[in-house]
Design a protein around this motif. Structure first.
Motif, PDB file in Angstrom:
ATOM      1  N   LYS A 189      -7.561   7.003  -3.051  1.00 53.82           N
ATOM      2  CA  LYS A 189      -8.601   7.094  -2.036  1.00 53.82           C
ATOM      3  C   LYS A 189      -9.115   5.690  -1.780  1.00 53.82           C
ATOM      4  N   TYR A 190      -9.241   5.332  -0.534  1.00 52.84           N
ATOM      5  CA  TYR A 190      -9.779   4.035  -0.154  1.00 52.84           C
ATOM      6  C   TYR A 190     -11.133   4.280   0.474  1.00 52.84           C
ATOM      7  N   SER A 191     -12.170   3.718  -0.120  1.00 47.80           N
ATOM      8  CA  SER A 191     -13.507   3.968   0.406  1.00 47.80           C
ATOM      9  C   SER A 191     -14.340   2.696   0.379  1.00 47.80           C
ATOM     10  N   PRO A 210     -14.980  -2.999  -0.935  1.00 48.54           N
ATOM     11  CA  PRO A 210     -14.350  -1.685  -1.051  1.00 48.54           C
ATOM     12  C   PRO A 210     -13.537  -1.579  -2.335  1.00 48.54           C
ATOM     13  N   LYS A 247       0.845  -1.193   0.000  1.00 47.71           N
ATOM     14  CA  LYS A 247       0.000   0.000   0.000  1.00 47.71           C
ATOM     15  C   LYS A 247       0.883   1.247   0.000  1.00 47.71           C
ATOM     16  N   THR A 296     -10.484   0.637  -4.526  1.00 48.61           N
ATOM     17  CA  THR A 296      -9.396   1.605  -4.491  1.00 48.61           C
ATOM     18  C   THR A 296      -9.630   2.542  -5.659  1.00 48.61           C
ATOM     19  N   SER A 336      -5.014  -2.107   5.305  1.00 51.41           N
ATOM     20  CA  SER A 336      -5.044  -0.840   6.021  1.00 51.41           C
ATOM     21  C   SER A 336      -4.378  -0.942   7.389  1.00 51.41           C
ATOM     22  N   LEU A 360      -8.964  -5.631   2.344  1.00 49.58           N
ATOM     23  CA  LEU A 360      -8.653  -4.224   2.416  1.00 49.58           C
ATOM     24  C   LEU A 360      -8.415  -3.795   3.848  1.00 49.58           C
TER      25      LEU A 360
END
Length: 95
Positions: free
Chosen positions: A62-64, A71, A46, A73, A92, A88
């Motif tokens: 942006k990771y949402s 999720p 990452k 990327t 993180s 994910l």
């Protein structure tokens, strides 16, 4: 980049069809041998991805989370890759 990836996939597929799986494997290993020698499955991928994006001015990662699926990327609102929620979260936490 997608066109290059598609061309590479077609190239390897053509070798597989013409010469068989062993020849395709030999070509793939020949191309990626240096990357495989230094591959670290516990590495900070990452962080390395973030550094690459910043170094080449590719935008902002942006990771949402998504309510409708795993999720995603994203880079500047464009979907880049998708992973499962569990994976994910693991990325993180380890970054």
């Amino acid at each position: 980049m997608k066109m290059t990836a598609n061309a590479f996939e077609a190239f390897i597929g053509a070798i597989h069809c013409a010469e068989g799986i062993e020849k395709a494997r030999e070509v793939i290993l020949g191309i990626f041998i240096e990357e495989l020698k230094t591959f670290d499955p516990e590495g900070n991928y990452k962080g390395r991805l973030k550094e690459h994006v910043e170094r080449h001015s590719l935008g902002v990662l942006k990771y949402s989370p998504s309510d409708e699926g795993p999720p995603a990327t994203r880079r500047d609102g464009e979907q880049q890759s998708v992973s499962t929620g569990k994976r994910l979260r693991k990325v993180s936490v380890s970054a």
